[in-house]
Design a protein around this motif. Structure first.
Motif, PDB file in Angstrom:
ATOM      1  N   SER A 299       0.827  -1.205   0.000  1.00  0.00           N
ATOM      2  CA  SER A 299       0.000   0.000   0.000  1.00  0.00           C
ATOM      3  C   SER A 299       0.862   1.256   0.000  1.00  0.00           C
ATOM      4  O   SER A 299       0.568   2.227  -0.708  1.00  0.00           O
TER       5      SER A 299
ATOM      6  N   ASP B  27       2.460   1.841  -3.401  1.00  0.00           N
ATOM      7  CA  ASP B  27       1.509   2.436  -4.340  1.00  0.00           C
ATOM      8  C   ASP B  27       1.333   3.930  -4.077  1.00  0.00           C
ATOM      9  O   ASP B  27       1.235   4.729  -5.015  1.00  0.00           O
ATOM     10  N   LEU B  28       1.299   4.322  -2.809  1.00  0.00           N
ATOM     11  CA  LEU B  28       1.164   5.743  -2.471  1.00  0.00           C
ATOM     12  C   LEU B  28       2.428   6.520  -2.843  1.00  0.00           C
ATOM     13  O   LEU B  28       2.346   7.644  -3.347  1.00  0.00           O
TER      14      LEU B  28
ATOM     15  N   ARG C 214     -12.369   6.321   4.730  1.00  0.00           N
ATOM     16  CA  ARG C 214     -11.263   7.020   4.086  1.00  0.00           C
ATOM     17  C   ARG C 214     -10.808   8.142   5.007  1.00  0.00           C
ATOM     18  O   ARG C 214     -11.592   9.038   5.327  1.00  0.00           O
TER      19      ARG C 214
ATOM     20  N   VAL D 209      -7.695   6.127  -0.245  1.00  0.00           N
ATOM     21  CA  VAL D 209      -7.584   4.728   0.155  1.00  0.00           C
ATOM     22  C   VAL D 209      -8.302   4.549   1.483  1.00  0.00           C
ATOM     23  O   VAL D 209      -8.655   5.521   2.156  1.00  0.00           O
ATOM     24  N   TYR D 210      -8.514   3.291   1.872  1.00  0.00           N
ATOM     25  CA  TYR D 210      -9.447   2.971   2.938  1.00  0.00           C
ATOM     26  C   TYR D 210      -8.740   2.422   4.172  1.00  0.00           C
ATOM     27  O   TYR D 210      -7.830   1.605   4.079  1.00  0.00           O
TER      28      TYR D 210
ATOM     29  N   GLN E 178      -4.017   3.435   6.993  1.00  0.00           N
ATOM     30  CA  GLN E 178      -3.372   4.053   5.831  1.00  0.00           C
ATOM     31  C   GLN E 178      -2.759   5.414   6.159  1.00  0.00           C
ATOM     32  O   GLN E 178      -1.970   5.943   5.360  1.00  0.00           O
TER      33      GLN E 178
ATOM     34  N   GLY F 215      -5.993   6.126  -5.416  1.00  0.00           N
ATOM     35  CA  GLY F 215      -6.861   5.065  -4.931  1.00  0.00           C
ATOM     36  C   GLY F 215      -6.100   3.752  -4.840  1.00  0.00           C
ATOM     37  O   GLY F 215      -4.901   3.685  -5.119  1.00  0.00           O
ATOM     38  N   PRO F 216      -6.762   2.673  -4.436  1.00  0.00           N
ATOM     39  CA  PRO F 216      -6.116   1.361  -4.384  1.00  0.00           C
ATOM     40  C   PRO F 216      -5.614   0.947  -5.766  1.00  0.00           C
ATOM     41  O   PRO F 216      -6.303   1.152  -6.767  1.00  0.00           O
TER      42      PRO F 216
ATOM     43  N   ARG G  52      -6.099  -5.597  -2.044  1.00  0.00           N
ATOM     44  CA  ARG G  52      -5.572  -4.862  -0.890  1.00  0.00           C
ATOM     45  C   ARG G  52      -6.484  -3.677  -0.597  1.00  0.00           C
ATOM     46  O   ARG G  52      -6.379  -2.635  -1.218  1.00  0.00           O
TER      47      ARG G  52
ATOM     48  N   HIS H  62      -9.520  -2.909  -1.296  1.00  0.00           N
ATOM     49  CA  HIS H  62     -10.399  -2.373  -2.334  1.00  0.00           C
ATOM     50  C   HIS H  62     -11.825  -2.413  -1.779  1.00  0.00           C
ATOM     51  O   HIS H  62     -12.295  -3.470  -1.349  1.00  0.00           O
TER      52      HIS H  62
ATOM     53  N   ASP I 147      -9.628  -7.445   0.904  1.00  0.00           N
ATOM     54  CA  ASP I 147      -8.268  -7.319   1.453  1.00  0.00           C
ATOM     55  C   ASP I 147      -7.669  -8.716   1.569  1.00  0.00           C
ATOM     56  O   ASP I 147      -7.062  -9.076   2.575  1.00  0.00           O
TER      57      ASP I 147
END
Length: 513
Positions: free
Chosen positions: A142, A145-146, A291, A309-310, A314, A343-344, A349, A351, A364
């Motif tokens: 995660s 990705d960020l 979020r 993201v959720y 996070q 977003g995801p 993961r 979503h 997840d």
């Protein structure tokens, strides 16, 4: 990958040419990607012949060449142009990530791959590439990705798809970088002490990020202290000219400031450690889909952030990503905007998707350990209760949970705790998928917690597998329910999550209240 001839690659890895003359090798260039799946090979590619559970890559060398590969990196001649490296076992006697490597051929190809990636990384770093390494017991993918999202406005970014973070995926990702790449983001995973240090030697990070020290792979390491020592291999590998970003809210991570010669940047949620943190979050709140929103602080500047993201967990990942981007020259406003738009990305993961019938699926399913399982259950409870804690008549919540792998002697107790937590968070239905001792402990823990009452819509059930779980859900889920699907990847619940999302079709936006 950078453009190299077959002869140059053979020299780098110390391999011998087979079924190709020296003259041909000197004029044949690898201009495509390096692949270990023959179906993914394109024109100008290099194919890695690795042993697998069902097939040996050496047997697919000819089809890889027919598909466009100009050569094969192999442990024996394969009848098509190849660079042959000598089979051997790994230094510690293990075959590393390859379980089907009885003759050491896979270890030989992996070692050659690492050598090639190391040479390419060194050349690219000399040309200005910045390498970012990320480790932690949970949240690596995660955060990766960020980080990719916040760096994208600054230049070309290469990051691994999914969790390519071991002896195969790490160098494979390195070889995705080209002379046009500005930032190379690498996840760094470990199953044994020394793994992270070895990965760092392939592609030394200029920026190292340590997220947390938890209990993932506890069965492999034996203790949380050894996990911490292993994670600290990353900050120890960053040179004095580099930067180490540490999550100051985790004492085991904060202590790693003592083992690095690099400059240290500390991040914090603000509730603990904000006085000494360089990048921190103001009070955190969440919307109805979990979020997070907060004020991002760096020095004297501040910016409002609404994450795309959720999950509350996070926030720490986003702070680490923000710190990386700020070190790379981004403004705080750029960082806040990029975090809001991100977003995801990686499959399975966190979503969150809502179907046409109002059922929300929290997918997840890729990975699970006690820390991430708690985070997933908390997100489930928050969404089901409309973001307002316990509700008298909120949406029904389902926790569909599989095994948390590699917990060793703590497996029974940790699964028991998760079962009890599901009850304490007022989850309506717990579906325990699997019949092993750990899953029975999870089911029994929920039953013994004993606070669900006699409502027929509430309680725990144990089923023997994914198909049985799907049949149960199809029969009993009602419009408006919220379903969390989470387990270690070995449990195979990703297919269950996909099936649930497809039942009535997710809405076009992917998520809605």
């Amino acid at each position: 990958m950078i453009d190299l001839t077959v002869a140059e690659i053979a020299e780098i890895v110390g391999g011998a040419l087979a079924d190709i003359t020296p003259q041909q090798a000197a004029s044949t260039r690898v201009t495509g990607t390096v692949e270990f799946d023959s179906r993914a090979i394109g024109p100008g590619g290099l194919f890695l012949a690795l042993p697998g559970a069902r097939a040996d890559g050496h047997d697919h060398a000819a089809s890889a060449v027919a598909g466009g590969a100009v050569a094969v990196l192999a442990a024996r001649p394969v009848g098509v142009p190849a660079i042959v490296v000598r089979p051997h076992q790994a230094e510690d006697g293990r075959a590393g990530v390859l379980e089907h490597d009885s003759d050491g051929s896979g270890a030989a190809v992996l070692a050659a791959l690492a050598t090639l990636a190391k040479a390419v990384a060194a050349e690219l770093v000399a040309g200005g590439l910045t390498i970012i390494g990320i480790t932690g017991s949970s949240g690596k993918t995660s955060t990766k990705d960020l980080v990719a999202a916040v760096l994208e406005p600054l230049g070309e970014v290469v990051a691994p798809p999914g969790s390519f973070n071991n002896e195969l995926g790490h160098p494979w990702t390195v070889l995705r970088a080209t002379r046009d790449t500005d930032y190379l983001i690498l996840e760094m995973s470990a199953r044994h002490p020394g793994n992270i240090a070895a990965l760092a030697r392939i592609a030394p990070p200029a920026i190292g990020v340590v997220l947390n020290v938890g209990t993932a792979h506890l069965g492999e390491f034996g203790s949380r202290e050894i996990i911490a020592q292993t994670k600290s291999e990353l900050p120890q590998s960053v040179p004095s000219s580099g930067v180490v970003i540490l999550n100051a809210d985790d004492p085991a991570v904060a202590a790693m400031a003592e083992v690095t010669s690099a400059r240290v940047v500390r991040v914090s949620r603000g509730s603990t450690g904000s006085e000494q943190a360089d990048v921190y979050a103001g009070p955190v709140s969440m919307d109805e889909l979990a979020r997070p929103r907060f004020t991002l602080h760096a020095g004297t500047e501040a910016a409002a952030v609404q994450l795309g993201v959720y999950g509350d967990h996070q926030v720490g990942n986003a702070l680490c990503a923000a710190a990386v981007a700020l070190e790379c020259g981004a403004t705080l406003a750029q960082v806040a905007a990029a975090l809001g738009a991100a977003g995801p990305v990686s499959r399975h993961r966190m979503h969150v998707r809502t179907r046409a019938d109002g059922v929300t699926v929290i997918d997840d399913a890729y990975n699970a350990n006690p820390d991430s399982m708690r985070a997933g259950l908390q997100a489930l409870a928050w969404i089901a209760h409309g973001g307002a804690g316990r509700a008298e008549s909120g949406r029904r919540s389902w926790a569909v949970l599989g095994e948390m792998a590699e917990l060793g002697d703590d497996a029974i107790s940790e699964h028991d705790r998760i079962g009890r937590l599901a009850v304490r968070l007022d989850v309506s239905r717990l579906v325990v998928v699997g019949t092993g001792r750990s899953m029975s402990a999870m089911h029994q823990g929920a039953v013994m917690e004993g606070s669900w009452g006699s409502d027929g819509d509430r309680g725990a059930v144990q089923v023997d597998g994914r198909d049985a779980a799907l049949s149960l859900l199809r029969a009993e889920v009602r419009p408006g329910d919220v379903i969390l699907v989470k387990a270690s990847n070995s449990a195979g619940l990703g297919a269950l999550a996909d099936a649930l999302v497809a039942e009535s079709g997710a809405d076009a936006g992917g998520a809605r209240p």
